[in-house]
Structure formats: C-alpha cells, structure tokens
Design a protein around this motif. Structure first.
Motif, PDB file in Angstrom:
ATOM      1  N   ILE A  82       0.828  -1.208   0.000  1.00 25.45           N
ATOM      2  CA  ILE A  82       0.000   0.000   0.000  1.00 25.45           C
ATOM      3  C   ILE A  82       0.863   1.260   0.000  1.00 25.45           C
ATOM      4  O   ILE A  82       0.564   2.244  -0.685  1.00 25.45           O
ATOM      5  CB  ILE A  82      -0.953  -0.004   1.212  1.00 25.45           C
ATOM      6  N   VAL A  83       1.986   1.232   0.746  1.00 20.11           N
ATOM      7  CA  VAL A  83       2.829   2.433   0.845  1.00 20.11           C
ATOM      8  C   VAL A  83       3.963   2.453  -0.179  1.00 20.11           C
ATOM      9  O   VAL A  83       4.631   3.466  -0.344  1.00 20.11           O
ATOM     10  CB  VAL A  83       3.431   2.559   2.264  1.00 20.11           C
ATOM     11  N   SER A  84       4.181   1.328  -0.889  1.00 17.05           N
ATOM     12  CA  SER A  84       5.369   1.200  -1.743  1.00 17.05           C
ATOM     13  C   SER A  84       5.423   2.243  -2.855  1.00 17.05           C
ATOM     14  O   SER A  84       6.458   2.873  -3.084  1.00 17.05           O
ATOM     15  CB  SER A  84       5.441  -0.205  -2.353  1.00 17.05           C
ATOM     16  N   SER A  86       3.831   5.245  -3.171  1.00 16.11           N
ATOM     17  CA  SER A  86       4.003   6.617  -2.673  1.00 16.11           C
ATOM     18  C   SER A  86       5.419   6.838  -2.167  1.00 16.11           C
ATOM     19  O   SER A  86       6.032   7.882  -2.413  1.00 16.11           O
ATOM     20  CB  SER A  86       2.998   6.902  -1.545  1.00 16.11           C
ATOM     21  N   LEU A  87       5.942   5.846  -1.453  1.00 19.61           N
ATOM     22  CA  LEU A  87       7.303   5.945  -0.925  1.00 19.61           C
ATOM     23  C   LEU A  87       8.316   6.068  -2.061  1.00 19.61           C
ATOM     24  O   LEU A  87       9.212   6.923  -2.036  1.00 19.61           O
ATOM     25  CB  LEU A  87       7.613   4.706  -0.074  1.00 19.61           C
ATOM     26  N   ALA A  88       8.175   5.222  -3.090  1.00 21.89           N
ATOM     27  CA  ALA A  88       9.103   5.252  -4.226  1.00 21.89           C
ATOM     28  C   ALA A  88       8.967   6.538  -5.036  1.00 21.89           C
ATOM     29  O   ALA A  88       9.947   7.026  -5.599  1.00 21.89           O
ATOM     30  CB  ALA A  88       8.866   4.041  -5.129  1.00 21.89           C
ATOM     31  N   ASP A  89       7.757   7.120  -5.096  1.00 18.69           N
ATOM     32  CA  ASP A  89       7.542   8.346  -5.853  1.00 18.69           C
ATOM     33  C   ASP A  89       8.081   9.575  -5.128  1.00 18.69           C
ATOM     34  O   ASP A  89       8.672  10.464  -5.742  1.00 18.69           O
ATOM     35  CB  ASP A  89       6.045   8.545  -6.131  1.00 18.69           C
ATOM     36  N   THR A 247      -3.119  15.127 -13.843  1.00 22.79           N
ATOM     37  CA  THR A 247      -3.038  15.184 -12.391  1.00 22.79           C
ATOM     38  C   THR A 247      -2.389  13.914 -11.859  1.00 22.79           C
ATOM     39  O   THR A 247      -2.518  12.844 -12.445  1.00 22.79           O
ATOM     40  CB  THR A 247      -4.453  15.318 -11.767  1.00 22.79           C
ATOM     41  N   GLU A 248      -1.684  14.051 -10.737  1.00 23.39           N
ATOM     42  CA  GLU A 248      -1.058  12.898 -10.091  1.00 23.39           C
ATOM     43  C   GLU A 248      -2.179  12.055  -9.492  1.00 23.39           C
ATOM     44  O   GLU A 248      -2.856  12.469  -8.557  1.00 23.39           O
ATOM     45  CB  GLU A 248      -0.109  13.389  -8.981  1.00 23.39           C
ATOM     46  N   ALA A 249      -2.385  10.871 -10.042  1.00 25.71           N
ATOM     47  CA  ALA A 249      -3.554  10.070  -9.665  1.00 25.71           C
ATOM     48  C   ALA A 249      -3.306   9.282  -8.387  1.00 25.71           C
ATOM     49  O   ALA A 249      -2.234   8.722  -8.189  1.00 25.71           O
ATOM     50  CB  ALA A 249      -3.909   9.107 -10.793  1.00 25.71           C
ATOM     51  N   LYS A 391       2.364   5.782 -11.881  1.00 24.59           N
ATOM     52  CA  LYS A 391       3.137   4.567 -11.631  1.00 24.59           C
ATOM     53  C   LYS A 391       3.140   4.189 -10.158  1.00 24.59           C
ATOM     54  O   LYS A 391       3.039   3.015  -9.794  1.00 24.59           O
ATOM     55  CB  LYS A 391       4.572   4.739 -12.140  1.00 24.59           C
ATOM     56  N   GLY A 392       3.252   5.178  -9.273  1.00 23.13           N
ATOM     57  CA  GLY A 392       3.293   4.880  -7.843  1.00 23.13           C
ATOM     58  C   GLY A 392       2.002   4.268  -7.337  1.00 23.13           C
ATOM     59  O   GLY A 392       2.001   3.198  -6.729  1.00 23.13           O
ATOM     60  N   SER A 393       0.875   4.934  -7.597  1.00 24.68           N
ATOM     61  CA  SER A 393      -0.407   4.429  -7.102  1.00 24.68           C
ATOM     62  C   SER A 393      -0.797   3.133  -7.800  1.00 24.68           C
ATOM     63  O   SER A 393      -1.321   2.205  -7.173  1.00 24.68           O
ATOM     64  CB  SER A 393      -1.509   5.483  -7.289  1.00 24.68           C
ATOM     65  N   ALA A 394      -0.498   3.036  -9.113  1.00 26.13           N
ATOM     66  CA  ALA A 394      -0.828   1.810  -9.857  1.00 26.13           C
ATOM     67  C   ALA A 394       0.012   0.643  -9.362  1.00 26.13           C
ATOM     68  O   ALA A 394      -0.493  -0.463  -9.159  1.00 26.13           O
ATOM     69  CB  ALA A 394      -0.588   2.017 -11.352  1.00 26.13           C
ATOM     70  N   GLY A 395       1.309   0.893  -9.159  1.00 30.13           N
ATOM     71  CA  GLY A 395       2.182  -0.172  -8.657  1.00 30.13           C
ATOM     72  C   GLY A 395       1.768  -0.647  -7.280  1.00 30.13           C
ATOM     73  O   GLY A 395       1.775  -1.848  -6.998  1.00 30.13           O
TER      74      GLY A 395
END
Length: 481
Positions: A82-84, A86-89, A247-249, A391-395
């Motif tokens: 769940i946090v991966s 956002s953390l990576a972005d 927008t950043e989704a 990419k962050g939210s999708a990943g």
C-alpha cells in the motif's frame, strides 16, 4: 546523393542503437545491487519451511500458531504494498529499497531473538512489510534504468534471484538452527543497504521530480560515456512533461478510461498468476510429494533442479522471443501441470502405482513452466505499462492485489483439498487455461519498445506529443493487443 546520405544516417542510427543495447559494467553492478532485494524476498518466503520443526519444538507452538507465523508474512506484504508506490515516488527508488531493508533487518533480528510467539509474529510482519515494498520497487527501478532491448531480461533477474533466495534458504536451513538461519537472512539486507549509496537513482524518477540535468547525466553514466543518449533523454523529458500535465492520480484516480487498458492488463495478469495455483504448489508441494510416495527432500531437490534453470532460460529468452510467446507457452505448461496433478488424484484409487509418478510429473511440469514466464513476466509488464504520473499508485494497487490473492489461495487451499483434491487442481488448470486467452487477447508485446512508447500506446487519451504517438504506434502490435 540523398540515398547515400539516408543510408549513412540509418547506419549511424543502427550503430547508436546497438551501442545503447550493450550493458555497461555500471548497469550490471547496479542491477545486481537492486536484485539483492529480490534475494531477500526469496529467503523470507523460503524461511518458514526449513524452520518449522525447530521453531515448533523450541517455542512449543501448535499447528495453528505456526500457521499464523507463516501466513502473517502476506499480511505485512499487503501493508508494504500500500505504501510502496508513494514511498518510491516521493523519496525515490533507492530510498524505498533502503527503507524496505531496514524493515527486513529488524524482522530477521526479532525472529532470531524470539522467546515467545508474539516476537515471531512481529518479526514476520516486519519482514512482510519489507517484502511488499521490494516486490514493487525492484522491478520498477530495473525497468527504468535499462535500455529497451535489455529491459525484459534484466527485469526478469528479479524473479531469478527470488528463486535463488528460496532454494538456498531451503538448502542452508537443512543444516542450520532456525535462529542462525534468521541471522544469516540479514546479510543480503545489509549488502543492499550498503550498496545503495554507490548506485545511481532512476533517470526517469529524476526527470519526474524536475532534476533534468542530473537525469541526463545519470542516463549517460548508465549507457556509457561514448553512447549518444540525446534521443532517449529527449523522449524521457517530453513524455514526463506531457504526463505531468495530467493530475497525479491516487488509487481511486486509476479507474479512469485513459488508464483502463493498463490497469486491466496489470491486475489481470497478477490475479491469474496467483489463482493459477502457484502458492498451492509452492507451499504444499512436500505433502503432494509424500502422497506420491517420494521423500520431501528428493521432491524439493527435484523442484530446485527444474526451477532455477527454467527461470534462467526465461531471462535469456525474454528479449529474444518477447513477452507474449513466453507467457503463452508458460500458461499452457501450467495448465497441463495442474491437469496432470488433478488426474493423479482422480486415479489414486484406481492406479496406485501410476498415480504417484503422474503427481510428480505434474508438479515438475507446473514448476518449470511457471518459472519460464508466469513467475516473472507479469512483474516485468507491470513495470512497463503505467505512465510516470500514476506509476506509484498503480504499482501499489497491483502489488496489493498480488499479496491479497496470495493470502486467499494460501488460506483456502486446505479447505479446497478437503472438499475435492482432484477438483481443486482442475480449477487451477481451468484458470491457467483462461490465462492463455487473456494473454492472447489483451496483453501487448513490449519487447524492443521504450517505456514511453509502451505507455503512449496503452494510454491513448493522455496528452502526449505527436512524435511519441507515432513512435508508439505499431500496427502489428496493436492488432494483437
């Protein structure tokens, strides 16, 4: 004269492309540092099997308590997933790998010093959190640093190192105490943690956060000082600028028409991978081997002998044959393997001599076929298909779905087996058959295409430049996709 000039231009373009497709020493070393995390992933998955008898004897745990210890890993992985993204972005790919290894080190140490079950659970939960982050960020990072003609093979090394982690942990665990095995588990974590300061950040992430000069210098460093990176750097910059107009989704923003195909492909492959029975085979193979009349050790060795070479073969073929052919062959093999295991249970009372051999062959066919493609390629494709702004939210979402499905299959398997053993594996075989249709109809070929080309073709509603859309359009690929 014009024709000669065109021929010369084509020759120069070909030379540049070939030069960019030769892996540099820094690219190889950077990939090895990243896949140290994949080895940690594998060792965490493989730990519970060899440690079971030692932990249950030393801490007086019952079957239910040890089952909780084993399964809580997937709960932690869901939290990490769940946090991966956002953390990576926000912190970067390297920082995300660093955080994950801190979780893993704390988890291994908590397990190693455990005197009561609760410490075991805390340690296993922390390990799962680290795994959830690693399962997303490692393939994403490798995909973002490698040239398009090497991306598939390099990203698939992630799955190969997971196999090594599982296999070596089984092997070492056969000879060492469970506490010492947990302490040894910290070694690859420390190795990656120390190496992170020496490897470059992803040039695509640097472009995303506006550090364009550093993005280009990092790209040059990864490709080699004599390689012309101007075309690749321009494409990254233009696509990043176009993506940032969107927008950043967040996770809810993913469910829009423009991301529908990418999301369908990414989530669909992961769901089919998990519900095709991989964890049932991996977690309960020993009981299948015992029912087949083979010893656990011989059965495990047979799986390792098949698994590692087939995974390595998949890595080699990834950028030669392409993703789709390997997926189709792999899904066909898993379908056949599950059908053979199903048939062995069906014939158990009728042909007692033939049934055990059929079960062994079925498990090995499944393991080899899964290792060839279905194990690693969904993660490769997941790392390729989502634009940088989602990419962050999708990943995170895809990785969460992976671990949720993993937990469902692991939890439900024993209930299904008590209901009907042959029927259980027939269901798995049917799902593997559906995977063949899914790949044939919906999964695009991404071999030899830049990430920007792949993402533009799958997300046509994004505002991208005409140049990128022309690059992305391939009539043959679109016909299949």
């Amino acid at each position: 004269m014009k024709n000669k000039f065109k021929d010369f231009s084509r020759l120069l373009s070909s030379i540049r492309e070939e030069a960019s497709s030769v892996p540099t020493s820094i690219l190889i070393l950077t990939t090895l540092a990243a896949v140290s995390g994949s080895y940690v992933f594998g060792s965490a998955v493989g730990y519970s099997s060899p440690a079971q008898s030692g932990i249950t004897d030393d801490l007086n745990l019952g079957v239910a308590e040890y089952s909780l210890f084993g399964s809580i890993l997937t709960i932690g992985a869901m939290v990490g997933a769940i946090v991966s993204g956002s953390l990576a972005d926000y912190a970067g790919r390297r920082a995300a790998m660093g955080f994950s290894e801190l979780f893993c080190i704390l988890g291994w140490l908590a397990i190693a010093v455990s005197k009561v079950a609760w410490w075991l659970y805390v340690g296993r939960l922390l390990l799962g959190c680290g795994m959830g982050i690693l399962s997303y960020v490692v393939p994403i990072y490798i995909a973002e640093i490698t040239p398009k003609d090497l991306r598939g093979g390099f990203t698939a090394v992630h799955q190969l190192m997971i196999c090594f982690g599982v296999s070596l942990t089984y092997l070492i665990g056969a000879f060492l105490n469970w506490r010492l095995l947990a302490i040894i588990g910290t070694i690859p974590c420390l190795a990656q943690l120390l190496s992170l300061s020496f490897i470059p950040e992803s040039p695509r992430w640097l472009a995303k956060v506006g550090r364009l000069e550093r993005s280009e210098s990092t790209l040059q460093h990864l490709r080699g000082k004599n390689v012309d990176i101007s075309e690749e750097a321009t494409e990254i910059r233009e696509f990043t600028e176009a993506s940032q107009q969107q927008t950043e989704a967040n996770i809810f923003g993913l469910f829009q028409l423009q991301y529908l195909k990418s999301l369908t492909v990414g989530v669909g492959l992961i769901i089919l991978q998990q519900f095709g029975g991989v964890n049932a085979i991996a977690f309960y193979a020993s009981s299948i081997f015992v029912s087949a009349g083979f010893s656990r050790s011989i059965g495990t060795i047979a799986m390792v002998v098949v698994q590692i070479p087939m995974t390595a073969l998949g890595v080699i073929l990834m950028d030669k044959s392409g993703r789709r052919p390997l997926l189709l062959i792999s899904a066909s093999g898993t379908c056949l393997g599950c059908f053979l295991v199903s048939l062995s249970f069906y014939l158990q009372d009728l042909h007692k001599e033939f049934s055990p051999i059929l079960a062994l062959v079925g498990v090995l066919v499944y393991t080899g076929s899964f290792s060839l493609g279905m194990g690693g390629i969904p993660w490769v494709i997941m790392s390729e298909i989502f634009p940088i702004n989602v990419k962050g939210s999708a990943g995170s979402f895809v990785t969460f779905v992976h671990w949720l499905c993993s937990w469902i299959v692991s939890y439900a398997f024993n209930f299904l087996m008590s209901w009907n053993s042959a029927g259980t594996f027939f269901i798995f075989s049917t799902i593997c058959g559906l995977t063949i249709l899914f790949v044939a109809k919906l999964v695009p070929e991404t071999k030899g295409r830049t990430l920007e080309e792949v993402q533009a073709s799958l997300n046509p509603y994004q505002q991208v430049s005409n140049k990128e859309m022309n690059l992305a359009y391939d009539p043959v690929t679109e016909l299949h996709a």
